[in-house]
Design a protein around this motif. Structure first.
Motif, short mmCIF file in Angstrom:
data_model
loop_
_atom_site.label_atom_id
_atom_site.label_comp_id
_atom_site.label_asym_id
_atom_site.label_seq_id
_atom_site.Cartn_x
_atom_site.Cartn_y
_atom_site.Cartn_z
N ASP A 96 0.85 -1.37 0.04
CA ASP A 96 0.17 -0.04 -0.07
C ASP A 96 0.91 1.28 -0.01
OD1 ASP A 96 -2.48 1.30 -0.09
OD2 ASP A 96 -2.58 1.47 1.95
N ARG A 99 2.28 1.55 -3.59
CA ARG A 99 1.15 2.11 -4.38
C ARG A 99 0.97 3.58 -4.38
NH1 ARG A 99 -4.38 -0.61 -4.36
NH2 ARG A 99 -3.84 -1.86 -5.85
N SER A 100 0.83 4.04 -2.96
CA SER A 100 0.62 5.46 -2.60
C SER A 100 1.99 6.26 -3.23
CB SER A 100 0.54 5.48 -1.05
OG SER A 100 -0.48 4.92 -0.52
N TYR A 101 3.18 6.02 -2.93
CA TYR A 101 4.19 6.63 -3.18
C TYR A 101 4.27 6.91 -4.78
CZ TYR A 101 9.18 7.21 -4.18
OH TYR A 101 10.27 7.76 -4.63
N ALA A 103 1.65 7.24 -6.49
CA ALA A 103 0.59 8.01 -6.78
C ALA A 103 0.93 9.39 -6.89
CB ALA A 103 -0.85 7.74 -6.00
N ARG A 109 7.43 13.32 -5.01
CA ARG A 109 7.81 11.87 -5.05
C ARG A 109 9.54 12.01 -4.64
NH1 ARG A 109 5.89 9.06 -9.27
NH2 ARG A 109 7.54 8.73 -10.31
#
Length: 123
Positions: A96, A99-101, A103, A109
């Motif tokens: 998770d 995946r968030s990273y 996004a 980032r």
């Protein structure tokens, strides 16, 4: 009993499917099979044929070799195994986070990555 290679490949299928935000049903539809078959592949209950693995790789936008990455490390205790959980791919929280990273917009980032790197050096 499932063969360790089949289990490893199944975990990698689940990992990639989850990272791209695809459900078992969506992957099954892209490959032309039922989602129950994807479940069996992901648990290692059923072995994935070469042609089916090719189709899954295409649907998940990876090379076939992706599913075998890290296989040789499963046998022994390398340096990575001493630092990270033995099954990082199965760790929902870690996936998770990844995946968030991804996004996050690229420039932000990069800043977040540098912050994380600095914090890990301090710890």
């Amino acid at each position: 009993m499932a063969h360790p290679v089949d289990v490893h490949v199944g975990k990698r299928i689940r990992h990639r499917r989850w990272l791209v935000g695809m459900t078992q049903q969506q992957l099954a539809e892209k490959v032309g099979i039922k989602f129950q078959q994807i479940q069996k592949y992901e648990t290692g209950t059923n072995r994935v044929s070469a042609s089916r693995l090719w189709d899954i790789a295409d649907a998940l936008d990876v090379e076939v070799g992706f599913f075998f990455a890290g296989l040789e490390d499963d046998e022994g205790e390398g340096e990575v195994a001493k630092i990270y959980p033995s099954d990082l791919i199965a760790d929902k929280e870690a996936l998770d986070l990844v995946r968030s990273y991804y996004a996050i917009p690229e420039q932000q980032r990069k800043h977040l990555f540098e912050l994380a790197r600095c914090l890990s050096d301090v710890a």
